[in-house]
Design a protein around this motif. Structure first.
Motif, PDB file in Angstrom:
ATOM      1  N   ARG A 192       0.834  -1.203   0.000  1.00  0.00           N
ATOM      2  CA  ARG A 192       0.000   0.000   0.000  1.00  0.00           C
ATOM      3  C   ARG A 192       0.876   1.263   0.000  1.00  0.00           C
ATOM      4  O   ARG A 192       0.613   2.216  -0.743  1.00  0.00           O
ATOM      5  CB  ARG A 192      -0.926   0.005   1.223  1.00  0.00           C
ATOM      6  N   ILE A 209       2.315   1.664  -3.459  1.00  0.00           N
ATOM      7  CA  ILE A 209       1.308   2.184  -4.403  1.00  0.00           C
ATOM      8  C   ILE A 209       1.082   3.673  -4.184  1.00  0.00           C
ATOM      9  O   ILE A 209       0.987   4.448  -5.149  1.00  0.00           O
ATOM     10  CB  ILE A 209      -0.012   1.395  -4.249  1.00  0.00           C
ATOM     11  N   GLU A 210       1.008   4.083  -2.916  1.00  0.00           N
ATOM     12  CA  GLU A 210       0.795   5.507  -2.616  1.00  0.00           C
ATOM     13  C   GLU A 210       1.958   6.347  -3.132  1.00  0.00           C
ATOM     14  O   GLU A 210       1.750   7.413  -3.742  1.00  0.00           O
ATOM     15  CB  GLU A 210       0.616   5.701  -1.111  1.00  0.00           C
ATOM     16  N   ASP A 211       3.185   5.869  -2.898  1.00  0.00           N
ATOM     17  CA  ASP A 211       4.367   6.606  -3.366  1.00  0.00           C
ATOM     18  C   ASP A 211       4.409   6.652  -4.892  1.00  0.00           C
ATOM     19  O   ASP A 211       4.716   7.697  -5.487  1.00  0.00           O
ATOM     20  CB  ASP A 211       5.644   5.955  -2.830  1.00  0.00           C
ATOM     21  N   GLU A 212       4.093   5.532  -5.536  1.00  0.00           N
ATOM     22  CA  GLU A 212       4.097   5.482  -6.994  1.00  0.00           C
ATOM     23  C   GLU A 212       2.979   6.332  -7.583  1.00  0.00           C
ATOM     24  O   GLU A 212       3.148   6.950  -8.643  1.00  0.00           O
ATOM     25  CB  GLU A 212       3.958   4.032  -7.470  1.00  0.00           C
ATOM     26  N   THR A 213       1.852   6.371  -6.885  1.00  0.00           N
ATOM     27  CA  THR A 213       0.736   7.208  -7.358  1.00  0.00           C
ATOM     28  C   THR A 213       1.125   8.683  -7.337  1.00  0.00           C
ATOM     29  O   THR A 213       0.840   9.439  -8.288  1.00  0.00           O
ATOM     30  CB  THR A 213      -0.509   6.977  -6.480  1.00  0.00           C
ATOM     31  N   LEU A 214       1.799   9.101  -6.258  1.00  0.00           N
ATOM     32  CA  LEU A 214       2.280  10.492  -6.188  1.00  0.00           C
ATOM     33  C   LEU A 214       3.268  10.774  -7.317  1.00  0.00           C
ATOM     34  O   LEU A 214       3.215  11.845  -7.964  1.00  0.00           O
ATOM     35  CB  LEU A 214       2.942  10.745  -4.832  1.00  0.00           C
ATOM     36  N   ARG A 215       4.157   9.824  -7.550  1.00  0.00           N
ATOM     37  CA  ARG A 215       5.156  10.019  -8.608  1.00  0.00           C
ATOM     38  C   ARG A 215       4.492  10.115  -9.984  1.00  0.00           C
ATOM     39  O   ARG A 215       4.804  11.002 -10.786  1.00  0.00           O
ATOM     40  CB  ARG A 215       6.162   8.857  -8.580  1.00  0.00           C
ATOM     41  N   LEU A 216       3.569   9.190 -10.253  1.00  0.00           N
ATOM     42  CA  LEU A 216       2.907   9.196 -11.563  1.00  0.00           C
ATOM     43  C   LEU A 216       1.999  10.410 -11.736  1.00  0.00           C
ATOM     44  O   LEU A 216       1.881  10.940 -12.848  1.00  0.00           O
ATOM     45  CB  LEU A 216       2.093   7.907 -11.733  1.00  0.00           C
ATOM     46  N   ASN A 217       1.374  10.846 -10.647  1.00  0.00           N
ATOM     47  CA  ASN A 217       0.560  12.073 -10.738  1.00  0.00           C
ATOM     48  C   ASN A 217       1.422  13.269 -11.096  1.00  0.00           C
ATOM     49  O   ASN A 217       0.995  14.170 -11.846  1.00  0.00           O
ATOM     50  CB  ASN A 217      -0.174  12.328  -9.416  1.00  0.00           C
ATOM     51  N   LYS A 262       2.151  13.001 -14.718  1.00  0.00           N
ATOM     52  CA  LYS A 262       0.957  13.426 -15.468  1.00  0.00           C
ATOM     53  C   LYS A 262       0.844  14.949 -15.506  1.00  0.00           C
ATOM     54  O   LYS A 262       0.454  15.530 -16.518  1.00  0.00           O
ATOM     55  CB  LYS A 262      -0.305  12.818 -14.828  1.00  0.00           C
TER      56      LYS A 262
END
Length: 555
Positions: free
Chosen positions: A59, A62-70, A73
């Protein structure tokens, strides 16, 4: 590893007797090791907490990767917006020195920062580091192999359909009808990769009877997925077809091995090994054409050591329910005191299950609290159960469980149970005239195939206690199970279901000291549930006046 048991004693003679038991118990305990999680359901339960920790690490990743991908973007949207609204007229746009500067700066600096960012690597390393912290508590390949064998054992003993298991159901075909043996409250189907792994374990053991069935189911599920790639899967349709084609070849189904190899070649046209196999199959088919279809009836291999397999499995399949057995007028239930003053006010509920051999079920022998106390006392000491092998003992595939030994000096609950057993049986059950209380927790498909409790050889480790053979067995059911796990008496042709808090008692020896062959018994595989039992084995010495020899030497 050295195991020490401390004793409180009243004199040197007691010390020496206890020392004999210490040697005996040390002899039969094996040290803990990795790869034995599957042999005890309580250990499998602990694996849930390990995966919960892994979920926490995932989890965070995923949170760290979500921040990176955001953030990526956001950069993409910023640059795309410039190309849509500013750079549509390059001449006009580059006339503005600020716009020209930001373009050069982005191409020289910002794009490099995005492309060569270490953030993804850092996130990945943090996730891997979290995984490595838990790695020592994870199952290893032996556990996966053992769990897969457990499923195949359940499939065989209870005649379960592989397709039903893949759908999360426990079913068998009876009189042409598919029947539910047990229907779980929550149905968890297996994936193509789940089935592939079971089939692969069978394949590597050259057990093609099982590999064909499980790999067929894996192929069906992979085909239905239409080649969808799933991150966590090890197997895929190509691997499955490869293993399945060879499995069919080994079972003599050459035509179907050829069909599967042709399918595999469509997915992997450059595979020269598969092409050579096809040529080989074609030559074999030309020399000996198949009679009809490419489907053949699989023949389950005969057991080389379990000569009573048919009776054993039939008794296990009754799940302890045999109505005709109870038509015997000599069997009865009563409130039993054994003439003991301690049982007069609270007699034990006795059910005579069999007269020959004499087998009794004492209902409500222990309370829920006492059962939990025994289990919690034993859990820290659980080790892989062993069986006699000549003069030594070792782990074996035909006994899948973990066990621990509890003595009455360290665990007061054992002293209370010993007193209760003595009241019911009249036997002396304190060491060295009986063994310590053995507590057993069964694993995935946990079982103990047909065996005698008493020694059948003078070299048996049972005699290391130097108090004779095992005269009697007193087995306590410390838990209930949803299905399976009965105690089957093979030659006597009956089984005793798991009844929580009840105890089963039987004599292992005739009064003349010879073993009773009718006590050959087995612990049927646990289909669904967490089975705990406690065994008290009473030896011959010390029982001379409690169960004297008969005047009839044949009795």
């Amino acid at each position: 590893m050295t195991y020490r048991i401390l004793f409180r004693h009243r004199g040197i003679s007691v010390f020496l007797k206890n020392l004999q038991i210490l040697v005996f118990i040390n002899f039969i305990v094996v040290p803990p090791s990795l790869g034995e999680i599957y042999t005890s359901v309580v250990n499998v339960q602990k694996a849930i907490s390990v995966e919960k920790e892994l979920l926490s690490h995932l989890r965070t990743y995923i949170e760290d990767e979500t921040l990176r991908l955001n953030d990526i973007k956001r950069f993409y949207a910023k640059v795309a917006d410039l190309h849509s609204h500013v750079y549509h007229s390059p001449v006009a746009a580059m006339a503005n020195p600020l716009v020209a500067y930001t373009l050069i700066k982005r191409l020289q600096s910002e794009w490099l920062n995005v492309v060569h960012s270490n953030e993804a690597h850092e996130n990945s390393q943090a996730f891997k580091s979290g995984f490595e912290k838990e790695e020592g508590r994870l199952p290893n390949f032996e556990d996966l192999e053992g769990a897969a064998k457990g499923l195949m054992r359940l499939q065989d003993v209870y005649s379960l359909r592989v397709e039903g298991l893949a759908n999360g159901l426990f079913q068998r075909v009876t009189a042409g009808q598919t029947m539910d043996i047990y229907r779980p409250a929550v149905i968890v189907p297996l994936s193509g990769d789940d089935c592939f792994q079971v089939g692969k374990v069978a394949y590597e053991m050259e057990d093609f009877y099982h590999s064909v069935q499980w790999l067929e189911e894996a192929a069906r599920l992979f085909r239905r997925a239409q080649g969808e790639w799933i991150t966590e899967d090890e197997g895929n349709l190509k691997d499955t077809l490869d293993h399945l084609a060879y499995s069919h070849f080994k079972t003599g189904n050459i035509s179907y091995a050829w069909v599967l190899s042709q399918e595999l070649l469509r997915y992997d046209p450059s595979n020269k090994r598969v092409s050579r196999n096809i040529e080989k199959y074609e030559k074999l088919l030309a020399a000996s054409p198949p009679i009809e279809s490419h489907h053949t009836v699989l023949q389950r291999p005969n057991s080389t050591y379990l000569h009573t397999r048919h009776v054993y499995e039939r008794l296990c399949q009754t799940l302890g329910s045999q109505p005709k057995h109870y038509e015997n007028p000599g069997l009865f239930c009563d409130y039993f005191t054994n003439g003991n003053p301690g049982l007069i006010l609270e007699p034990m509920k006795r059910e005579v299950v069999s007269l020959e051999p004499y087998v009794v079920l004492y209902h409500s022998f222990v309370s829920d609290a006492e059962a939990e106390s025994v289990k919690s006392s034993a859990e820290p000491g659980l080790r892989r159960s062993v069986v006699a092998s000549g003069e030594t003992q070792s782990a074996a595939e035909y006994r899948i469980s973990k066990s621990a030994w509890l003595n009455d000096t360290t665990h007061p609950i054992v002293r209370r149970l010993d007193q209760r057993i003595t009241a019911l049986t009249g036997l002396t059950v304190q060491p060295p005239y009986a063994e310590y209380l053995q507590v057993v927790n069964y694993g995935i498909g946990g079982h103990y195939e047909p065996h005698f409790d008493h020694a059948t050889s003078e070299s048996s480790p049972v005699y290391k206690l130097k108090t004779g053979n095992r005269l009697a067995t007193f087995m306590i059911y410390l838990s209930s199970v949803e299905a399976g796990g009965s105690t089957a008496f093979i030659y006597a042709n009956f089984s005793v279901p798991v009844v929580k808090n009840a105890a089963v008692f039987w004599w292992n020896l005739h009064r003349n000291g010879q073993g009773n062959g009718d006590t050959l018994h087995a612990g049927c595989p646990v289909l669904v549930g967490d089975k705990w039992v406690a065994n008290k084995w009473v030896h011959e010495h010390g029982q001379e006046f409690h169960r004297p020899c008969s005047f009839d030497p044949e009795e």
